[in-house]
Motif scaffolding. Structure first.
Motif, PDB file in Angstrom:
ATOM      1  N   ASN A 249      -8.132  -5.838  -4.690  1.00  0.00           N
ATOM      2  CA  ASN A 249      -7.262  -4.729  -4.285  1.00  0.00           C
ATOM      3  C   ASN A 249      -7.111  -3.685  -5.387  1.00  0.00           C
ATOM      4  O   ASN A 249      -6.602  -2.592  -5.124  1.00  0.00           O
ATOM      5  CB  ASN A 249      -5.874  -5.256  -3.890  1.00  0.00           C
ATOM      6  CG  ASN A 249      -5.906  -6.071  -2.602  1.00  0.00           C
ATOM      7  OD1 ASN A 249      -6.640  -5.747  -1.679  1.00  0.00           O
ATOM      8  ND2 ASN A 249      -5.122  -7.137  -2.551  1.00  0.00           N
TER       9      ASN A 249
ATOM     10  N   THR B 143      -9.287  -1.938  -6.460  1.00  0.00           N
ATOM     11  CA  THR B 143     -10.143  -0.803  -6.112  1.00  0.00           C
ATOM     12  C   THR B 143      -9.440   0.183  -5.176  1.00  0.00           C
ATOM     13  O   THR B 143      -9.974   1.252  -4.896  1.00  0.00           O
ATOM     14  CB  THR B 143     -11.445  -1.293  -5.440  1.00  0.00           C
ATOM     15  OG1 THR B 143     -11.120  -1.982  -4.224  1.00  0.00           O
ATOM     16  CG2 THR B 143     -12.212  -2.236  -6.357  1.00  0.00           C
ATOM     17  N   ILE B 144      -8.250  -0.180  -4.684  1.00  0.00           N
ATOM     18  CA  ILE B 144      -7.487   0.696  -3.782  1.00  0.00           C
ATOM     19  C   ILE B 144      -6.335   1.305  -4.583  1.00  0.00           C
ATOM     20  O   ILE B 144      -5.414   0.584  -4.996  1.00  0.00           O
ATOM     21  CB  ILE B 144      -6.947  -0.100  -2.578  1.00  0.00           C
ATOM     22  CG1 ILE B 144      -8.104  -0.777  -1.840  1.00  0.00           C
ATOM     23  CG2 ILE B 144      -6.154   0.811  -1.641  1.00  0.00           C
ATOM     24  CD1 ILE B 144      -7.661  -1.773  -0.788  1.00  0.00           C
TER      25      ILE B 144
ATOM     26  N   TYR C 185       0.889  -1.169   0.000  1.00  0.00           N
ATOM     27  CA  TYR C 185       0.000   0.000   0.000  1.00  0.00           C
ATOM     28  C   TYR C 185       0.922   1.212   0.000  1.00  0.00           C
ATOM     29  O   TYR C 185       1.501   1.548   1.028  1.00  0.00           O
ATOM     30  CB  TYR C 185      -0.911   0.010   1.224  1.00  0.00           C
ATOM     31  CG  TYR C 185      -1.915  -1.111   1.255  1.00  0.00           C
ATOM     32  CD1 TYR C 185      -2.896  -1.220   0.277  1.00  0.00           C
ATOM     33  CD2 TYR C 185      -1.899  -2.060   2.269  1.00  0.00           C
ATOM     34  CE1 TYR C 185      -3.829  -2.246   0.300  1.00  0.00           C
ATOM     35  CE2 TYR C 185      -2.831  -3.096   2.306  1.00  0.00           C
ATOM     36  CZ  TYR C 185      -3.790  -3.178   1.318  1.00  0.00           C
ATOM     37  OH  TYR C 185      -4.713  -4.198   1.348  1.00  0.00           O
TER      38      TYR C 185
ATOM     39  N   THR D 228      -5.909  -8.997   3.083  1.00  0.00           N
ATOM     40  CA  THR D 228      -5.245  -8.354   1.944  1.00  0.00           C
ATOM     41  C   THR D 228      -4.829  -9.396   0.913  1.00  0.00           C
ATOM     42  O   THR D 228      -5.044  -9.225  -0.294  1.00  0.00           O
ATOM     43  CB  THR D 228      -4.010  -7.561   2.420  1.00  0.00           C
ATOM     44  OG1 THR D 228      -4.447  -6.438   3.183  1.00  0.00           O
ATOM     45  CG2 THR D 228      -3.169  -7.079   1.244  1.00  0.00           C
TER      46      THR D 228
END
Length: 260
Positions: free
Chosen positions: A62, A64-65, A22, A53
């Motif tokens: 993920n 979408t992040i 991230y 995660t």
């Protein structure tokens, strides 16, 4: 040392050296695992260890992040799911997700199930659609409870019924893998028992991966268990072996409640 099984050509999904970031923060560090259709695979570990995660990476949730980045290889039937030509909508039909909190659409019970088959062109007429809806609700153990109220809103069901509706919705598009992210954490013991019974019944028809905080639940429903800690997969093997004779000291400490 991480315990992994030898490469299995029959693995439905296979990850190799998967790391997830991230931004600059490393959330998952070089995880390799084979996921097979014959077994329910449980991911266990303390809160914040990365298991959800990692689960979300298996159907590219993920994506979408904006800050999330995945390195390494994740394959479904030998095909890289992060390849540039991968149809993500089709991938998520093949690899369905059931979330921690039941999230039925604000539609009727019937439309909750019919929506996916309709947009994916799986039914040629109303009779076929009706059959898919009934079959999906039967497989989710919900048909007898809702067959006379298919026009009611899905959100009017109890929490446990809503979760089984979400499982039926995932099944309706004929997936190959079902990912479950703590599907019972918001449910009472009776509803939890029904979901666990359902997982037993679905085993072998789909590859099932479940993230759970409950070691008892992992022991009850899974045949393979992976223990995660601080973003690493510490140990992976037969569930009975993980819970009775873990090879790694960190696994033993977690199983015996020294931290959690």
């Amino acid at each position: 040392m991480v315990t992994t099984e030898t490469a299995n050509p029959a693995a439905k999904m296979r990850t190799r050296d998967v790391s997830i970031y991230y931004g600059s923060k490393l959330a998952i560090d070089s995880v390799s695992i084979d996921i097979q259709t014959d077994f329910v695979t449980a991911f266990i570990g303390p809160s914040g260890c990365g298991k959800s995660t990692f689960l979300r990476s298996l159907n590219r949730m993920n994506d979408t992040i904006p800050s999330a980045r995945v390195e390494g290889t994740i394959e479904l039937d030998g095909e890289d799911i992060y390849a540039s030509g991968m149809d993500v909508v089709q991938l998520r039909a093949r690899v369905g997700m059931v979330f921690q909190k039941p999230n039925p659409f604000p539609k009727t019970i019937f439309e909750n199930i019919a929506y996916g088959p309709r947009i994916h062109g799986l039914a040629e007429g109303k009779a076929e659609l009706d059959a898919i809806v009934e079959k999906s609700l039967r497989r989710a153990g919900l048909w007898e409870e809702v067959k006379d109220r298919l026009d009611d809103s899905g959100t009017a069901l109890s929490g446990g019924q809503q979760q089984r509706l979400c499982i039926a919705r995932a099944i309706a598009v004929d997936p190959e893998v079902i990912l479950m992210d703590e599907p019972c954490s918001a449910l009472d013991p009776i509803a939890t028992a029904k979901i666990e019974e359902l997982i037993h019944e679905l085993r072998g028809r789909y590859a099932i991966v479940i993230v759970t905080h409950s070691m008892q639940q992992a022991a009850r429903v899974s045949q393979r268990t992976a223990f995660f800690h601080l973003g690493k997969m510490v140990e992976y093997g037969d569930t009975s072996q993980i819970f009775t004779t873990p090879r790694e000291e960190r696994t033993k400490d977690y199983i015996t409640g020294r931290y959690g």
